[in-house]
Structures are given as C-alpha cells and as structure tokens.
Design a protein around this motif. Structure first.
Motif, mmCIF file in Angstrom:
data_model
loop_
_atom_site.group_PDB
_atom_site.id
_atom_site.type_symbol
_atom_site.label_atom_id
_atom_site.label_comp_id
_atom_site.label_asym_id
_atom_site.label_seq_id
_atom_site.Cartn_x
_atom_site.Cartn_y
_atom_site.Cartn_z
ATOM 1 N N MET A 97 -11.665 9.547 -8.939
ATOM 2 C CA MET A 97 -10.695 9.498 -10.010
ATOM 3 C C MET A 97 -9.271 9.629 -9.479
ATOM 4 O O MET A 97 -8.367 9.011 -9.998
ATOM 5 C CB MET A 97 -11.010 10.617 -11.015
ATOM 6 C CG MET A 97 -10.214 10.543 -12.270
ATOM 7 S SD MET A 97 -10.660 9.062 -13.176
ATOM 8 C CE MET A 97 -9.556 9.176 -14.520
ATOM 9 N N ASP A 98 -9.102 10.466 -8.412
ATOM 10 C CA ASP A 98 -7.768 10.621 -7.833
ATOM 11 C C ASP A 98 -7.271 9.308 -7.235
ATOM 12 O O ASP A 98 -6.084 8.999 -7.318
ATOM 13 C CB ASP A 98 -7.781 11.698 -6.747
ATOM 14 C CG ASP A 98 -7.893 13.094 -7.321
ATOM 15 O OD1 ASP A 98 -7.537 13.273 -8.501
ATOM 16 O OD2 ASP A 98 -8.340 13.995 -6.597
ATOM 17 N N MET A 99 -8.179 8.546 -6.624
ATOM 18 C CA MET A 99 -7.796 7.280 -6.032
ATOM 19 C C MET A 99 -7.309 6.311 -7.107
ATOM 20 O O MET A 99 -6.316 5.613 -6.920
ATOM 21 C CB MET A 99 -8.977 6.667 -5.277
ATOM 22 C CG MET A 99 -8.619 5.430 -4.507
ATOM 23 S SD MET A 99 -9.946 4.827 -3.457
ATOM 24 C CE MET A 99 -11.183 4.384 -4.636
ATOM 25 N N LEU A 100 -7.974 6.302 -8.237
ATOM 26 C CA LEU A 100 -7.565 5.437 -9.343
ATOM 27 C C LEU A 100 -6.185 5.824 -9.869
ATOM 28 O O LEU A 100 -5.358 4.953 -10.178
ATOM 29 C CB LEU A 100 -8.611 5.511 -10.460
ATOM 30 C CG LEU A 100 -8.594 4.411 -11.502
ATOM 31 C CD1 LEU A 100 -8.760 3.051 -10.848
ATOM 32 C CD2 LEU A 100 -9.689 4.637 -12.517
ATOM 33 N N LEU A 101 -5.901 7.102 -9.935
ATOM 34 C CA LEU A 101 -4.587 7.585 -10.365
ATOM 35 C C LEU A 101 -3.512 7.172 -9.363
ATOM 36 O O LEU A 101 -2.414 6.763 -9.758
ATOM 37 C CB LEU A 101 -4.612 9.103 -10.538
ATOM 38 C CG LEU A 101 -3.357 9.752 -11.097
ATOM 39 C CD1 LEU A 101 -3.056 9.224 -12.496
ATOM 40 C CD2 LEU A 101 -3.510 11.256 -11.122
ATOM 41 N N ASP A 102 -3.819 7.251 -8.066
ATOM 42 C CA ASP A 102 -2.870 6.817 -7.041
ATOM 43 C C ASP A 102 -2.564 5.329 -7.171
ATOM 44 O O ASP A 102 -1.411 4.908 -7.043
ATOM 45 C CB ASP A 102 -3.416 7.106 -5.642
ATOM 46 C CG ASP A 102 -3.441 8.581 -5.317
ATOM 47 O OD1 ASP A 102 -2.731 9.361 -5.986
ATOM 48 O OD2 ASP A 102 -4.199 8.961 -4.389
ATOM 49 N N TYR A 103 -3.606 4.536 -7.410
ATOM 50 C CA TYR A 103 -3.400 3.098 -7.596
ATOM 51 C C TYR A 103 -2.535 2.830 -8.827
ATOM 52 O O TYR A 103 -1.672 1.947 -8.818
ATOM 53 C CB TYR A 103 -4.730 2.367 -7.750
ATOM 54 C CG TYR A 103 -5.544 2.266 -6.491
ATOM 55 C CD1 TYR A 103 -4.968 2.366 -5.227
ATOM 56 C CD2 TYR A 103 -6.912 2.046 -6.552
ATOM 57 C CE1 TYR A 103 -5.736 2.273 -4.079
ATOM 58 C CE2 TYR A 103 -7.683 1.941 -5.410
ATOM 59 C CZ TYR A 103 -7.085 2.051 -4.179
ATOM 60 O OH TYR A 103 -7.834 1.945 -3.053
ATOM 61 N N GLY A 104 -2.766 3.567 -9.884
ATOM 62 C CA GLY A 104 -1.984 3.396 -11.104
ATOM 63 C C GLY A 104 -0.521 3.729 -10.899
ATOM 64 O O GLY A 104 0.367 2.999 -11.355
ATOM 65 N N LYS A 105 -0.245 4.822 -10.176
ATOM 66 C CA LYS A 105 1.150 5.201 -9.896
ATOM 67 C C LYS A 105 1.834 4.133 -9.041
ATOM 68 O O LYS A 105 2.974 3.748 -9.302
ATOM 69 C CB LYS A 105 1.199 6.550 -9.185
ATOM 70 C CG LYS A 105 0.860 7.725 -10.061
ATOM 71 C CD LYS A 105 1.163 9.012 -9.297
ATOM 72 C CE LYS A 105 -0.049 9.837 -9.112
ATOM 73 N NZ LYS A 105 0.198 11.088 -8.397
ATOM 74 N N ALA A 106 1.136 3.663 -8.020
ATOM 75 C CA ALA A 106 1.702 2.633 -7.149
ATOM 76 C C ALA A 106 1.972 1.353 -7.937
ATOM 77 O O ALA A 106 3.021 0.721 -7.777
ATOM 78 C CB ALA A 106 0.762 2.342 -5.982
ATOM 79 N N PHE A 107 1.044 0.989 -8.803
ATOM 80 C CA PHE A 107 1.216 -0.218 -9.610
ATOM 81 C C PHE A 107 2.406 -0.096 -10.559
ATOM 82 O O PHE A 107 3.204 -1.024 -10.702
ATOM 83 C CB PHE A 107 -0.060 -0.499 -10.405
ATOM 84 C CG PHE A 107 0.038 -1.680 -11.320
ATOM 85 C CD1 PHE A 107 -0.044 -2.967 -10.823
ATOM 86 C CD2 PHE A 107 0.229 -1.506 -12.681
ATOM 87 C CE1 PHE A 107 0.057 -4.063 -11.658
ATOM 88 C CE2 PHE A 107 0.336 -2.602 -13.531
ATOM 89 C CZ PHE A 107 0.244 -3.876 -13.009
ATOM 90 N N LEU A 108 2.535 1.046 -11.198
ATOM 91 C CA LEU A 108 3.628 1.240 -12.150
ATOM 92 C C LEU A 108 4.993 1.224 -11.479
ATOM 93 O O LEU A 108 5.914 0.551 -11.938
ATOM 94 C CB LEU A 108 3.430 2.530 -12.941
ATOM 95 C CG LEU A 108 2.309 2.520 -13.961
ATOM 96 C CD1 LEU A 108 2.134 3.901 -14.576
ATOM 97 C CD2 LEU A 108 2.590 1.499 -15.049
ATOM 98 N N VAL A 109 5.135 1.964 -10.386
ATOM 99 C CA VAL A 109 6.434 2.023 -9.713
ATOM 100 C C VAL A 109 6.766 0.686 -9.054
ATOM 101 O O VAL A 109 7.875 0.165 -9.205
ATOM 102 C CB VAL A 109 6.463 3.172 -8.693
ATOM 103 C CG1 VAL A 109 7.726 3.123 -7.839
ATOM 104 C CG2 VAL A 109 6.369 4.513 -9.413
ATOM 105 N N GLY A 110 5.808 0.105 -8.322
ATOM 106 C CA GLY A 110 6.051 -1.199 -7.707
ATOM 107 C C GLY A 110 6.309 -2.270 -8.738
ATOM 108 O O GLY A 110 7.196 -3.120 -8.580
ATOM 109 N N GLY A 111 5.560 -2.229 -9.834
ATOM 110 C CA GLY A 111 5.769 -3.194 -10.910
ATOM 111 C C GLY A 111 7.122 -3.035 -11.570
ATOM 112 O O GLY A 111 7.774 -4.023 -11.923
ATOM 113 N N LEU A 112 7.566 -1.798 -11.739
ATOM 114 C CA LEU A 112 8.878 -1.558 -12.328
ATOM 115 C C LEU A 112 9.990 -2.090 -11.433
ATOM 116 O O LEU A 112 10.938 -2.733 -11.914
ATOM 117 C CB LEU A 112 9.082 -0.065 -12.587
ATOM 118 C CG LEU A 112 10.421 0.329 -13.194
ATOM 119 C CD1 LEU A 112 10.571 -0.264 -14.591
ATOM 120 C CD2 LEU A 112 10.553 1.834 -13.245
#
Length: 122
Positions: free
Chosen positions: A1-16
C-alpha cells in the motif's frame, strides 16, 4: 500500500509540473525552449534556497524527473562541492552531480541517431 501511495504522490506532483508547462504553452506567447529554461532556472533557485528539497522528499521521482529536478540537482551539486572544495566547487559541482544524466542523454541520443533517420514532417 505504501508503494501505491508513493506512486500517487509522484504522479500528482510530476503531473502538476507538466500541467503548468502545458498551460504556459497554451495561454502565453512563451516558446517551449523558454519554458524549459525557466523550469531549469526555477529548479536551481528553489533548490538553492532549500524549498525544493521537501518536495523531492515528498514526491520522489515526480519532482526529480522533470526539468525542475535537473535544476535542483545542479544546485545541490554546487552546494556540496562548495562545502568540500571551496570556491572551485561553484564551477565543478553542478556538472559533477549531473554527469551521469548528461552522459546518458548523449549516449542514448547518439544510439537513436544511428538507428533512425531524421526527415521533414511532410
């Protein structure tokens, strides 16, 4: 679950960061080259004053892969080199820190040029 959260944070910041660049392309008269240079300079400035590091710790690759991350890497390399080498570190630190990425870009660009032929879009 932590890995999925890390991917989500990376996606949000990089996407922004990418979305901001797209908005600048669509709604300003800035050329893509000026936007790219602005991103690198912003990364250097934010990294130099210590604002970008918390973002890197939060988002990981979402903050280090875009061009602002390259600017951050240059600033970080200069800071480290100045503390260890003195004033000479200003000239060598950024390139030393980014040497692997720069070398990879050159090598992969060369390999791509060997296999593909450039031409007009028409």
């Amino acid at each position: 679950m932590d890995m999925l959260l890390d991917y989500g944070k990376a996606f949000l910041v990089g996407g922004l960061l990418c979305a901001i660049g797209q908005v600048l392309i669509d709604y300003t008269k800035l050329t893509p080259a000026r936007i790219l240079v602005s991103y690198v300079v912003a990364g250097v400035i934010l990294g130099g004053i210590g604002v970008y590091k918390p973002l890197v710790e939060f988002a990981g690759a979402g903050a280090t892969v875009p061009l602002t991350g390259f600017g951050y890497l240059l600033a970080k390399g200069v800071k480290e080199a100045v503390t260890s080498q003195g004033l000479l570190g200003v000239m060598t630190g950024g390139l030393t820190a980014a040497a692997a990425g720069i070398a990879a870009a050159i090598v992969f660009g060369f390999l791509t040029a060997l296999f593909f032929r450039s031409g007009d879009k028409s």
